[in-house]
Design a protein around this motif. Structure first.
Motif, PDB file in Angstrom:
ATOM      1  N   ILE A 144     -42.823  32.886 -17.478  1.00  0.00           N
ATOM      2  CA  ILE A 144     -42.796  32.452 -18.733  1.00  0.00           C
ATOM      3  C   ILE A 144     -44.539  32.279 -19.069  1.00  0.00           C
ATOM      4  O   ILE A 144     -45.240  31.541 -18.259  1.00  0.00           O
ATOM      5  N   PRO A 145     -45.008  32.745 -20.179  1.00  0.00           N
ATOM      6  CA  PRO A 145     -46.326  32.483 -20.539  1.00  0.00           C
ATOM      7  C   PRO A 145     -46.749  30.951 -20.508  1.00  0.00           C
ATOM      8  O   PRO A 145     -45.893  30.217 -21.016  1.00  0.00           O
ATOM      9  N   GLN A 146     -47.936  30.603 -20.467  1.00  0.00           N
ATOM     10  CA  GLN A 146     -48.381  29.349 -20.378  1.00  0.00           C
ATOM     11  C   GLN A 146     -49.398  29.061 -21.132  1.00  0.00           C
ATOM     12  O   GLN A 146     -50.254  29.986 -21.591  1.00  0.00           O
ATOM     13  N   GLY A 147     -49.463  27.770 -21.761  1.00  0.00           N
ATOM     14  CA  GLY A 147     -50.488  27.486 -23.106  1.00  0.00           C
ATOM     15  C   GLY A 147     -49.866  27.376 -24.267  1.00  0.00           C
ATOM     16  O   GLY A 147     -48.763  27.721 -24.748  1.00  0.00           O
ATOM     17  N   SER A 148     -50.596  26.335 -24.838  1.00  0.00           N
ATOM     18  CA  SER A 148     -50.404  25.971 -26.200  1.00  0.00           C
ATOM     19  C   SER A 148     -48.686  25.367 -26.282  1.00  0.00           C
ATOM     20  O   SER A 148     -48.568  24.589 -25.716  1.00  0.00           O
ATOM     21  N   GLN A 149     -48.021  25.935 -27.145  1.00  0.00           N
ATOM     22  CA  GLN A 149     -46.525  25.464 -27.329  1.00  0.00           C
ATOM     23  C   GLN A 149     -45.634  25.892 -26.102  1.00  0.00           C
ATOM     24  O   GLN A 149     -44.766  24.997 -25.847  1.00  0.00           O
ATOM     25  N   PHE A 150     -46.123  26.776 -25.374  1.00  0.00           N
ATOM     26  CA  PHE A 150     -45.287  27.146 -24.052  1.00  0.00           C
ATOM     27  C   PHE A 150     -45.441  25.947 -22.905  1.00  0.00           C
ATOM     28  O   PHE A 150     -46.716  26.076 -22.610  1.00  0.00           O
TER      29      PHE A 150
END
Length: 865
Positions: free
Chosen positions: A859-865
């Motif tokens: 799962i991508p990481q950063g900001s809303q994630f």
């Protein structure tokens, strides 16, 4: 005794001239109605020609003047005499060979042509036929009046009748031959073919030049400002005309200058301060930059009007030098900062308009020095704080407008001193006090607008009956509507909507308001009851809104209202069928009967030229009526949440102005209505939860649905690939944010559209559709294939729901370009691969559902994630 021959001939001539005038009089009737949008006093109409009697010396007739020596008629003034009729081409008026002055202004000659015989008045010095409804071309012969000093051909600017036309050749000859002309007024005359440079050939003795709304094009030479005798120059309303304001050497005698709705350069030069004789200055042509301090040198100014420009910076304190000013209008500009305290020096002011000018701060106490003010408009700015008590010193005020600011607190009791007040506008502020009881005692008050504040408490009894407009909507008022409202017999506009009024209201308390045109009681806790014993009508009603008033039947007093234009009865408990009498309301434009218990079929007889038909959430059944006529003016058709069946009627293509079509939650069975592609203004299309089926692919190559920004096809049986060709044409979803500014709601005549949307997984009814709102909802169908990359170009999307389909392939990385996206639902498909890292760019995202797919990887990481 025999008269000398010259006196005998003069007497005979005068008899002939009298006969000619009497014959001229018989050519016309007297029309004492409104002519040319100018209201005539019927007691004055025809009073001049009424004195014209045979056997009485014509030199004693009203409007007739004779030479003291020869006795000939030399002047005729029939202005404002209500003459009506076609002007004869061979009128006996042309027998008056010695006329030096002819004034026929403000009559009605019914679009007659100016007779070429006008050239026979070779002695004529003054000709005024303005606003008398002459039309067609100005005859070339008008240039053959060599002694003409003043020429007035102006059309009434408020009359839509065909205008006089002045062609190039005629005007060029007129300029060449009329070497003595000093006053030339041609406002409203069609001069589109005339080259502005010809005006430079006018006599240097010219004192007046009026060319308002004359259709001139191109560049007007600014050397006109150096004419040595020019006192009045008006050039407004020529939107295709350009003139550059000179940087020096203005005409010193200039007293009246008006330029508007045209291009007059970017800035107002400092040299404007050279016009020391100027008394009136009116400039409205998008001028930029700061207002020159040199304007304070114009010490003779009585009228300064600079609205609809883009002046910025602070209002210069040098304006305080203009102590002769009686009218100051700086509205609709981009100033900053407060009102300068020095404005209190302008003690002769009767009119002060600073509205819509981006001003801030508080009202300066020095404003109380302007005790001659009758008109004060500070609305639509950013003023804050309380209204100072000192405003109560302005006892001559007839209008006080402070709407659309940030004023708070209470209305100062000192305003009770404003006994001359006829209009009080305090809407859209933050007043939070009780409604002051004295406000209904002001003896001359006609317009009271306190809407969109936080006023509390009850309405006190009405104590005067001069009110014509009353708006208390969108406050926190409570209690009952007082029965004393019946004394407001002059009331035309009443809006009490969106408060906390409660209790039972007997409809007949309004029966005395026979002048009522608009009544809004919506969104309170009222129960409006139709008294079965009451038998009254309000014949002038045009706008009615009784939403959420616990109505169980149609209000009977509306039935006989003439000219009804909007009727909103939504969110009540009205039952039964739509009454037949609604079909007779030919002027009806807005009909909202939504959220009731209405049954049966929608009648074909409903008014043919409705703009809004909102019948959502009722129990209507059967087919949608097929009778949408040619020229159909529908802009919003909402049948959401009924039991309609059958196909969607193709006659909807006759509604070329349609913006919103919502037939969701019915039983309509049809294929996708490709023929809606021909509707150029369609912005919202909702077909959700019906029995639509088949492919949604476009049937033509040419662009379609260019303005569409809300598309909901969910819960149907559509199949095949996603409609790529349509998606490529959704231009409105690509550039909604190109123009930044205050968001607006879709509406027709202030009636706001509503819309049921699935928002972040839940169904909501939006009470207003923002013009920047954009979403696509295609869930619960049988779409298959891949998600096209082109969706990533729809940068304005707020929501995208493609869930519960048979979509395959990868999630396209281009979805990372949808930076305004707040919710994304791709769940319950056959998607595979990894979640693109680009989705981290969706910083507005608050809901994401990718469940029930075949996704893999991290799962991508950063900001809303």
């Amino acid at each position: 005794m025999l008269l000398p021959s010259h006196q005998h001939n003069s007497a005979l001539m005068r008899i002939e001239e009298a006969a000619a005038l009497l014959q001229f009089k018989t050519s016309f009737s007297i029309n004492n109605s409104t002519i040319n949008n100018t209201v005539y006093n019927p007691y004055l109409c025809g009073t001049k020609t009424e004195s014209w009697k045979e056997g009485i010396d014509c030199c004693s007739w009203d409007g007739v003047s004779c030479d003291n020596v020869t006795g000939h008629v030399i002047a005729l003034d029939l202005s404002f005499d209500c003459l009506s009729g076609t002007f004869p081409s061979n009128s006996t008026l042309f027998l008056l060979k010695n006329l030096e002055s002819l004034n026929l202004a403000y009559n009605d000659f019914r679009l007659s042509k100016i007779p070429p015989k006008i050239s026979q008045f070779i002695r004529l010095k003054h000709l005024d036929i303005s606003s008398s409804r002459f039309s067609s071309q100005v005859p070339a012969e008008i240039a053959h009046l060599p002694k003409l000093v003043s020429l007035y051909l102006s059309n009434n600017l408020y009359d839509d009748s065909p205008k006089l036309i002045l062609e190039t050749t005629t005007f060029r000859n007129l300029v060449h031959n009329l070497s003595e002309v000093r006053e030339l007024e041609l406002s409203g005359v069609n001069m589109t073919s005339v080259n502005p440079r010809f005006f430079m050939n006018l006599s240097s003795s010219l004192t007046t030049l009026d060319l308002i709304e004359s259709g001139l094009r191109g560049n007007f030479p600014n050397s006109i400002f150096r004419f040595p005798n020019l006192k009045k120059f008006s050039l407004g309303g020529n939107e295709n005309l350009t003139i550059d304001l000179p940087s020096s050497n203005w005409s010193n005698p200039l007293q009246d200058l008006g330029l508007s709705v045209m291009d007059c350069g970017r800035r107002l030069p400092e040299s404007i301060g050279e016009l020391k004789s100027l008394q009136s200055l009116s400039l409205s042509c998008n001028l930029e930059g700061s207002l020159p301090a040199s304007i304070g040198n114009l010490s003779q100014l009585t009228d300064l009007s600079l609205p609809f420009n883009n002046f910025n910076g602070q209002i210069p304190t040098s304006l305080a030098n203009l102590t002769q000013l009686t009218s100051l209008d700086l509205s609709r500009n981009q100033f900053s900062g407060p009102i300068p305290a020095s404005i209190g020096n302008l003690r002769q002011l009767t009119i002060l308009d600073l509205s819509s000018s981006n001003l801030s701060g508080q009202i300066p106490p020095s404003l109380a020095n302007l005790t001659q003010l009758t008109f004060l408009d500070l609305s639509n700015n950013q003023f804050s704080g309380s209204i100072p008590d000192s405003i109560g010193n302005l006892r001559q005020l007839a209008l006080l407008a402070l709407s659309y600011n940030n004023f708070s607190g209470q209305i100062p009791p000192s305003l009770a001193n404003l006994t001359q007040l006829s209009s009080l506008y305090l809407s859209n502020n933050q007043f939070s006090s009780m409604l002051p009881p004295w406000i209904f005692t002001l003896p001359l008050l006609e317009s009271l607008y306190l809407n969109h504040n936080q006023f509390q408490g009850q309405i006190n009894q009405f104590q005067q009956n001069s009110l014509i407009g009353l708006d208390l909507s969108n406050n926190k008022l409570q209690g009952s509507i007082p029965n004393s409202i019946a004394i407001l017999v002059n009331l035309s506009y009443l809006d009490l909507s969106s408060n906390h009024f409660s209790d039972l209201v007997e409809a007949d308390i309004f029966s005395a308001l026979q002048n009522l045109e608009t009544i809004f009681l919506s969104d309170n806790n009222l129960s409006l009851r139709m008294n079965v014993n009451a038998n009254f009508t309000l014949p002038k009603l045009t706008h009615v809104s009784f939403s959420s008033c616990n109505l169980s039947e149609f209000p009977n007093f509306i039935r006989h209202s003439n000219g009804l234009q909007s009727l909103v009865l939504s969110k009540n408990s009205i039952h039964g069928n739509i009454p037949q009498w609604l079909c007779e309301k030919d002027d009806l434009q807005i009909l909202d009967l939504s959220h009731n218990n209405l049954i049966g079929k929608i009648p074909n007889c409903l008014p043919k030229f409705l703009s809004v038909l909102n019948l959502q959430v009722n129990y209507f059944d059967g087919n949608i009526p097929f009778g949408f006529p040619e020229g159909c003016g529908l802009q919003n058709l909402n049948l959401h949440g009924n039991q309609m069946d059958g196909p969607l009627p193709r006659s909807l293509v006759n509604c070329s102005t349609l913006e919103v079509l919502d037939v969701g939650n019915n039983n309509i069975e049809d294929t996708f209505p490709h023929w809606l592609e021909s509707l150029p203004d369609l912005q919202v299309l909702v077909l959700r939860s019906n029995k639509f089926h088949g492919s949604v692919q476009s049937t033509k190559e040419s662009p379609s649905f260019l303005r569409l920004r809300v598309l909901d096809l969910s819960n149907n049986d559509f199949l095949g690939p996603l409609p790529v060709r349509y998606i490529k044409n959704f231009k409105a979803m690509m550039d909604l944010y190109r123009d930044e500014g205050s968001p607006e709601y879709m509406n027709v005549n202030s009636y706001q559209y509503s819309l049921v949307v699935t928002w972040k997984g839940f169904d909501y009814e939006l009470q207003g559709i923002l013009t920047v709102f954009s979403s696509i909802h295609l869930s619960n169908n049988m779409f298959e294939g891949e998600i096209p990359d082109v969706i990533g170009k729809l940068s304005s999307l707020k929501g995208l729901n493609l869930s519960h389909n048979n979509l395959t392939g990868h999630i396209p990385p281009s979805l990372g370009n949808l930076t305004n996206l707040e919710w994304l639902d791709l769940s319950s498909n056959e998607l595979a691969g990894k979640i693109p890292d680009q989705l981290v760019s969706l910083t507005q995202l608050s809901v994401l559902n990718l469940s029930n797919n075949h996704l893999a990887g991290r799962i991508p990481q950063g900001s809303q994630f």
